[in-house]
Design a protein around this motif. Structure first.
Motif, PDB file in Angstrom:
ATOM      1  N   PHE A 146       0.837  -1.197   0.000  1.00 21.29           N
ATOM      2  CA  PHE A 146       0.000   0.000   0.000  1.00 21.29           C
ATOM      3  C   PHE A 146       0.874   1.251   0.000  1.00 21.29           C
ATOM      4  N   PHE A 147       1.892   1.278   0.861  1.00 20.14           N
ATOM      5  CA  PHE A 147       2.774   2.439   0.930  1.00 20.14           C
ATOM      6  C   PHE A 147       3.564   2.613  -0.367  1.00 20.14           C
ATOM      7  N   PHE A 158       1.476   9.372  -5.779  1.00 22.34           N
ATOM      8  CA  PHE A 158       1.866  10.771  -5.584  1.00 22.34           C
ATOM      9  C   PHE A 158       2.928  11.172  -6.605  1.00 22.34           C
ATOM     10  N   GLY A 159       3.836  10.250  -6.928  1.00 22.48           N
ATOM     11  CA  GLY A 159       4.879  10.529  -7.915  1.00 22.48           C
ATOM     12  C   GLY A 159       4.307  10.798  -9.299  1.00 22.48           C
ATOM     13  N   GLN A 160       3.221  10.129  -9.651  1.00 22.09           N
ATOM     14  CA  GLN A 160       2.583  10.351 -10.950  1.00 22.09           C
ATOM     15  C   GLN A 160       1.986  11.757 -11.025  1.00 22.09           C
ATOM     16  N   HIS A 206      -2.786  18.865 -13.586  1.00 22.18           N
ATOM     17  CA  HIS A 206      -4.117  18.531 -13.074  1.00 22.18           C
ATOM     18  C   HIS A 206      -4.124  17.102 -12.542  1.00 22.18           C
ATOM     19  N   GLY A 207      -5.171  16.779 -11.834  1.00 18.48           N
ATOM     20  CA  GLY A 207      -5.289  15.439 -11.269  1.00 18.48           C
ATOM     21  C   GLY A 207      -5.547  15.520  -9.781  1.00 18.48           C
ATOM     22  N   ALA A 208      -5.914  14.394  -9.217  1.00 16.25           N
ATOM     23  CA  ALA A 208      -6.237  14.364  -7.798  1.00 16.25           C
ATOM     24  C   ALA A 208      -5.838  13.020  -7.213  1.00 16.25           C
ATOM     25  N   VAL A 209      -5.621  13.031  -5.917  1.00 16.73           N
ATOM     26  CA  VAL A 209      -5.386  11.809  -5.161  1.00 16.73           C
ATOM     27  C   VAL A 209      -6.409  11.809  -4.039  1.00 16.73           C
ATOM     28  N   TYR A 210      -7.238  10.777  -4.005  1.00 14.23           N
ATOM     29  CA  TYR A 210      -8.272  10.666  -2.983  1.00 14.23           C
ATOM     30  C   TYR A 210      -7.860   9.621  -1.957  1.00 14.23           C
ATOM     31  N   PRO A 247      -6.315  -2.701  14.822  1.00 12.18           N
ATOM     32  CA  PRO A 247      -6.227  -1.650  15.851  1.00 12.18           C
ATOM     33  C   PRO A 247      -4.857  -1.542  16.517  1.00 12.18           C
ATOM     34  N   ASP A 248      -4.191  -2.651  16.767  1.00  9.95           N
ATOM     35  CA  ASP A 248      -2.896  -2.592  17.437  1.00  9.95           C
ATOM     36  C   ASP A 248      -1.764  -2.115  16.522  1.00  9.95           C
ATOM     37  N   GLU A 249      -2.013  -2.018  15.201  1.00 12.94           N
ATOM     38  CA  GLU A 249      -1.005  -1.569  14.245  1.00 12.94           C
ATOM     39  C   GLU A 249      -1.209  -0.117  13.816  1.00 12.94           C
ATOM     40  N   LEU A 250      -2.253   0.533  14.308  1.00 14.91           N
ATOM     41  CA  LEU A 250      -2.621   1.869  13.832  1.00 14.91           C
ATOM     42  C   LEU A 250      -1.545   2.931  14.061  1.00 14.91           C
ATOM     43  N   ASP A 251      -0.927   2.955  15.226  1.00 17.13           N
ATOM     44  CA  ASP A 251       0.066   3.995  15.514  1.00 17.13           C
ATOM     45  C   ASP A 251       1.229   3.959  14.527  1.00 17.13           C
ATOM     46  N   GLY A 252       1.792   2.790  14.318  1.00 14.94           N
ATOM     47  CA  GLY A 252       2.902   2.651  13.380  1.00 14.94           C
ATOM     48  C   GLY A 252       2.483   2.944  11.950  1.00 14.94           C
ATOM     49  N   PHE A 253       1.283   2.490  11.596  1.00 11.71           N
ATOM     50  CA  PHE A 253       0.775   2.723  10.245  1.00 11.71           C
ATOM     51  C   PHE A 253       0.609   4.214   9.989  1.00 11.71           C
ATOM     52  N   TYR A 254      -0.051   4.919  10.918  1.00  8.08           N
ATOM     53  CA  TYR A 254      -0.312   6.339  10.714  1.00  8.08           C
ATOM     54  C   TYR A 254       0.972   7.164  10.686  1.00  8.08           C
ATOM     55  N   ALA A 255       1.994   6.755  11.402  1.00  8.97           N
ATOM     56  CA  ALA A 255       3.268   7.476  11.368  1.00  8.97           C
ATOM     57  C   ALA A 255       3.862   7.427   9.963  1.00  8.97           C
ATOM     58  N   ARG A 256       3.903   6.251   9.372  1.00 10.10           N
ATOM     59  CA  ARG A 256       4.456   6.115   8.015  1.00 10.10           C
ATOM     60  C   ARG A 256       3.517   6.746   6.982  1.00 10.10           C
ATOM     61  N   TYR A 257       2.224   6.584   7.161  1.00  8.81           N
ATOM     62  CA  TYR A 257       1.214   7.146   6.273  1.00  8.81           C
ATOM     63  C   TYR A 257       1.350   8.670   6.214  1.00  8.81           C
ATOM     64  N   ALA A 258       1.521   9.301   7.375  1.00 12.42           N
ATOM     65  CA  ALA A 258       1.674  10.753   7.434  1.00 12.42           C
ATOM     66  C   ALA A 258       2.936  11.212   6.713  1.00 12.42           C
ATOM     67  N   ASP A 259       4.035  10.490   6.902  1.00 15.42           N
ATOM     68  CA  ASP A 259       5.286  10.851   6.230  1.00 15.42           C
ATOM     69  C   ASP A 259       5.135  10.795   4.711  1.00 15.42           C
ATOM     70  N   ILE A 260       4.501   9.743   4.211  1.00 12.03           N
ATOM     71  CA  ILE A 260       4.324   9.583   2.762  1.00 12.03           C
ATOM     72  C   ILE A 260       3.386  10.656   2.220  1.00 12.03           C
ATOM     73  N   CYS A 261       2.321  10.939   2.937  1.00  9.26           N
ATOM     74  CA  CYS A 261       1.373  11.966   2.493  1.00  9.26           C
ATOM     75  C   CYS A 261       2.023  13.350   2.474  1.00  9.26           C
ATOM     76  N   LYS A 262       2.796  13.666   3.505  1.00 14.74           N
ATOM     77  CA  LYS A 262       3.468  14.970   3.554  1.00 14.74           C
ATOM     78  C   LYS A 262       4.447  15.114   2.398  1.00 14.74           C
ATOM     79  N   ALA A 263       5.227  14.061   2.150  1.00 12.38           N
ATOM     80  CA  ALA A 263       6.200  14.104   1.061  1.00 12.38           C
ATOM     81  C   ALA A 263       5.493  14.211  -0.289  1.00 12.38           C
ATOM     82  N   GLY A 264       4.401  13.499  -0.439  1.00  6.44           N
ATOM     83  CA  GLY A 264       3.664  13.530  -1.703  1.00  6.44           C
ATOM     84  C   GLY A 264       2.965  14.848  -1.937  1.00  6.44           C
ATOM     85  N   MET A 265       2.484  15.469  -0.879  1.00 12.74           N
ATOM     86  CA  MET A 265       1.730  16.712  -1.041  1.00 12.74           C
ATOM     87  C   MET A 265       2.625  17.908  -1.316  1.00 12.74           C
TER      88      MET A 265
END
Length: 131
Positions: A13-14, A21-23, A29-33, A91-109
């Motif tokens: 997924f990551f 985001f690279g595309q 133009h374009g969007a990422v949802y 649920p027990d993996e959410l903290d680690g997932f969101y940390a990496r998810y946020a980094d990828i989203c910030k870099a992509g945005m």
């Protein structure tokens, strides 16, 4: 983690999200949802929704997994180029997932171009001075 019935693993997924985001980088133009929802599954002992009670268990006793989806938002006419993928996070993996998810989203945005609002501001200013 392996693929879960139509969903990709978190690492895949990551990888796909970074590629998505690279595309968009350099494109005019374009969007990422990105969407996330609680994954509701019905067990045999859980009450099924009915007309009188459409949401029988809004407060489960245990945390529920979350499904995270990403898409490039192509229209129905361009279905061959539409990209959609999702992953399930326990649920027990959410903290680690969101940390990496946020980094990828910030870099992509940072690569995305901000919306040009100058025309809208000029129009509003013109309206204000005319009144």
């Amino acid at each position: 983690m392996s693929t879960i019935k139509g969903h990709v693993s978190q690492s895949e997924f990551f990888d796909r999200l970074e590629k998505l985001f690279g595309q968009r980088k350099g494109s005019d133009h374009g969007a990422v949802y990105l969407t996330q929802k609680r994954l509701v599954t019905h067990s045999e002992d859980a009450p099924m929704p009915s007309a009188s009670d459409p949401f029988p268990d809004l407060h489960p006793s245990e945390p529920m997994p979350v499904i995270i989806r990403a898409s490039n938002g192509k229209s129905k006419r361009e279905r061959d180029s539409k990209i959609k993928f999702s992953t399930i996070v326990k649920p027990d993996e959410l903290d680690g997932f969101y940390a990496r998810y946020a980094d990828i989203c910030k870099a992509g945005m940072t690569a995305l171009k901000p919306r040009d609002r100058s025309k809208k501001k000029a129009k509003a200013k013109k309206k204000k001075t005319a009144a």
